[in-house]
Design a protein around this motif. Sequence first.
Motif, PDB file in Angstrom:
ATOM      1  N   UNK A 133      15.171  -1.606  -5.311  1.00 47.49           N
ATOM      2  CA  UNK A 133      14.507  -0.756  -6.295  1.00 47.49           C
ATOM      3  C   UNK A 133      13.381  -1.561  -6.943  1.00 47.49           C
ATOM      4  N   UNK A 134      12.192  -0.989  -6.978  1.00 52.98           N
ATOM      5  CA  UNK A 134      11.034  -1.733  -7.462  1.00 52.98           C
ATOM      6  C   UNK A 134      10.409  -1.136  -8.711  1.00 52.98           C
ATOM      7  N   UNK A 135       9.459  -1.894  -9.268  1.00 55.15           N
ATOM      8  CA  UNK A 135       8.739  -1.455 -10.461  1.00 55.15           C
ATOM      9  C   UNK A 135       7.496  -0.665 -10.093  1.00 55.15           C
ATOM     10  N   UNK A 136       7.185  -0.597  -8.804  1.00 55.93           N
ATOM     11  CA  UNK A 136       5.933   0.065  -8.407  1.00 55.93           C
ATOM     12  C   UNK A 136       6.181   0.878  -7.147  1.00 55.93           C
ATOM     13  N   UNK A 137       5.591   2.056  -7.110  1.00 52.86           N
ATOM     14  CA  UNK A 137       5.687   2.891  -5.913  1.00 52.86           C
ATOM     15  C   UNK A 137       4.764   2.298  -4.852  1.00 52.86           C
ATOM     16  N   UNK A 138       5.360   1.867  -3.748  1.00 51.72           N
ATOM     17  CA  UNK A 138       4.569   1.256  -2.671  1.00 51.72           C
ATOM     18  C   UNK A 138       4.317   2.322  -1.608  1.00 51.72           C
ATOM     19  N   UNK A 139       3.060   2.406  -1.183  1.00 54.60           N
ATOM     20  CA  UNK A 139       2.716   3.370  -0.136  1.00 54.60           C
ATOM     21  C   UNK A 139       3.335   2.907   1.183  1.00 54.60           C
ATOM     22  N   UNK A 140       4.080   3.801   1.833  1.00 55.57           N
ATOM     23  CA  UNK A 140       4.764   3.418   3.074  1.00 55.57           C
ATOM     24  C   UNK A 140       3.772   3.244   4.225  1.00 55.57           C
ATOM     25  N   UNK A 141       4.031   2.243   5.061  1.00 54.00           N
ATOM     26  CA  UNK A 141       3.291   2.080   6.310  1.00 54.00           C
ATOM     27  C   UNK A 141       4.316   2.211   7.431  1.00 54.00           C
ATOM     28  N   UNK A 142       4.088   3.136   8.341  1.00 52.59           N
ATOM     29  CA  UNK A 142       5.062   3.460   9.395  1.00 52.59           C
ATOM     30  C   UNK A 142       6.447   3.725   8.808  1.00 52.59           C
ATOM     31  N   UNK A 143       6.465   4.449   7.682  1.00 53.23           N
ATOM     32  CA  UNK A 143       7.723   4.835   7.049  1.00 53.23           C
ATOM     33  C   UNK A 143       8.389   3.717   6.248  1.00 53.23           C
ATOM     34  N   UNK A 144       7.749   2.552   6.128  1.00 50.37           N
ATOM     35  CA  UNK A 144       8.364   1.398   5.460  1.00 50.37           C
ATOM     36  C   UNK A 144       7.647   1.079   4.150  1.00 50.37           C
ATOM     37  N   UNK A 145       8.404   1.210   3.033  1.00 52.08           N
ATOM     38  CA  UNK A 145       7.840   0.866   1.719  1.00 52.08           C
ATOM     39  C   UNK A 145       8.092  -0.602   1.363  1.00 52.08           C
ATOM     40  N   UNK A 146       8.919  -1.284   2.137  1.00 52.66           N
ATOM     41  CA  UNK A 146       9.285  -2.666   1.808  1.00 52.66           C
ATOM     42  C   UNK A 146       8.191  -3.627   2.288  1.00 52.66           C
ATOM     43  N   UNK A 147       7.055  -3.613   1.591  1.00 50.98           N
ATOM     44  CA  UNK A 147       5.893  -4.401   2.025  1.00 50.98           C
ATOM     45  C   UNK A 147       5.562  -5.538   1.077  1.00 50.98           C
ATOM     46  N   UNK A 148       6.225  -5.578  -0.099  1.00 47.79           N
ATOM     47  CA  UNK A 148       5.887  -6.582  -1.105  1.00 47.79           C
ATOM     48  C   UNK A 148       6.079  -8.015  -0.627  1.00 47.79           C
ATOM     49  N   UNK A 149       7.069  -8.243   0.233  1.00 45.58           N
ATOM     50  CA  UNK A 149       7.345  -9.618   0.682  1.00 45.58           C
ATOM     51  C   UNK A 149       6.311 -10.091   1.703  1.00 45.58           C
ATOM     52  N   UNK A 150       5.448  -9.174   2.155  1.00 43.65           N
ATOM     53  CA  UNK A 150       4.418  -9.531   3.137  1.00 43.65           C
ATOM     54  C   UNK A 150       3.015  -9.431   2.526  1.00 43.65           C
ATOM     55  N   UNK A 151       2.769  -8.350   1.766  1.00 41.43           N
ATOM     56  CA  UNK A 151       1.399  -8.006   1.373  1.00 41.43           C
ATOM     57  C   UNK A 151       1.264  -7.945  -0.153  1.00 41.43           C
ATOM     58  N   UNK A 152       0.540  -8.907  -0.729  1.00 43.50           N
ATOM     59  CA  UNK A 152       0.349  -8.950  -2.189  1.00 43.50           C
ATOM     60  C   UNK A 152      -0.571  -7.839  -2.685  1.00 43.50           C
ATOM     61  N   UNK A 153      -1.227  -7.124  -1.786  1.00 43.23           N
ATOM     62  CA  UNK A 153      -2.112  -6.033  -2.213  1.00 43.23           C
ATOM     63  C   UNK A 153      -1.334  -4.855  -2.787  1.00 43.23           C
ATOM     64  N   UNK A 154      -0.020  -4.797  -2.539  1.00 42.00           N
ATOM     65  CA  UNK A 154       0.766  -3.673  -3.084  1.00 42.00           C
ATOM     66  C   UNK A 154       1.273  -3.969  -4.499  1.00 42.00           C
ATOM     67  N   UNK A 155       1.034  -5.173  -5.011  1.00 40.85           N
ATOM     68  CA  UNK A 155       1.521  -5.525  -6.362  1.00 40.85           C
ATOM     69  C   UNK A 155       0.711  -4.765  -7.428  1.00 40.85           C
ATOM     70  N   UNK A 156       1.262  -4.715  -8.659  1.00 35.58           N
ATOM     71  CA  UNK A 156       0.489  -4.314  -9.829  1.00 35.58           C
ATOM     72  C   UNK A 156      -0.406  -5.476 -10.247  1.00 35.58           C
ATOM     73  N   UNK A 157      -1.343  -5.197 -11.155  1.00 39.37           N
ATOM     74  CA  UNK A 157      -2.153  -6.271 -11.739  1.00 39.37           C
ATOM     75  C   UNK A 157      -1.821  -6.400 -13.222  1.00 39.37           C
ATOM     76  N   UNK A 158      -1.434  -7.601 -13.629  1.00 37.84           N
ATOM     77  CA  UNK A 158      -1.252  -7.873 -15.052  1.00 37.84           C
ATOM     78  C   UNK A 158      -2.580  -8.339 -15.630  1.00 37.84           C
ATOM     79  N   UNK A 159      -2.871  -7.930 -16.859  1.00 40.93           N
ATOM     80  CA  UNK A 159      -4.018  -8.486 -17.583  1.00 40.93           C
ATOM     81  C   UNK A 159      -3.461  -9.137 -18.847  1.00 40.93           C
ATOM     82  N   UNK A 160      -3.669 -10.443 -18.967  1.00 38.64           N
ATOM     83  CA  UNK A 160      -3.154 -11.173 -20.123  1.00 38.64           C
ATOM     84  C   UNK A 160      -4.061 -10.891 -21.315  1.00 38.64           C
TER      85      UNK A 160
END
Length: 250
Positions: A221-248
């Motif tokens: 379960x994640x904090x961000x809705x990840x767009x699925x690629x080939x039906x797979x939403x589990x992309x965070x461990x590979x692609x940092x482009x699916x992360x949110x952006x924090x602004x300090x």
Amino acid sequence: MNILRMKIFALSTIVLFFSLIFSGRVSAIDVVATATPPIIDGENNEAQWQKAKWLPIDQVIMGGPLSKQDFQGQYRLLWDANKLYLQVEIVDDRLVDFNADPLDKYWDDDTLEIFLDEDASGGNHQYSYNAFAYHIALDNQVVDITPERTFALFNDHIESRWKRDVNAPHKIIWEAAISLYSDDFDPTKSNSPVSLTAGKKVGFMLAYCDNDNSEVREHFIGSKDVEAVNGDKNRGWIDASVFDTLILSE
Ligand SMILES: [Ca+2]
Ligand SMILES: [Ca+2]
Ligand SMILES: [Ca+2]
Ligand SMILES: [Ca+2]
């Protein structure tokens, strides 16, 4: 530029802005600064946390329908020049650590996963330090994959502690103090964490691997809705482009 062109340019800029927002591609989270670091003790006992806004962990990345008894989560963040501070409130009906070796199938035990991209560059990080996917196990050890495609401990990057709520035993507070390392991190050398300043952008996402009774994790379960690629939403461990952006912020 004549007036008509200026109007068309302004209109197309506005349309682009709103289409990016509604497509979910613009997603920034303001993180407030703290003058005093919170105490990492698994207790929600510091006034400074009250300045930070709770954000949900409610996006099912893997697994079927999720009941409220099975998992609920929310988190909040603070920062100072040295670290990013995280407080997570989790409801999980059963805490399990089936794989005792911290480097063995750690994602199939109850695990808090912190995705961090120090310079918010995005891009592939599966076998590099372009970004980290820190898995914090119930014994508070921190694991990620190395460029050599092995699993390694990064215990000096994150100090964490969790504790059960005495009035609601299925609820835990998990606190973490996170040092940020840039993409030139090299485990064979001595590395200094990056100093944080107002206005800095950091790629970030949070997730929880929930297992209660199974050979493999039951939900992710994640904090961000990840767009699925080939039906797979589990992309965070590979692609940092699916992360949110924090602004300090200040
Ligand atoms: Ca605390
Ligand atoms: Ca559960
Ligand atoms: Ca990066
Ligand atoms: Ca569990």
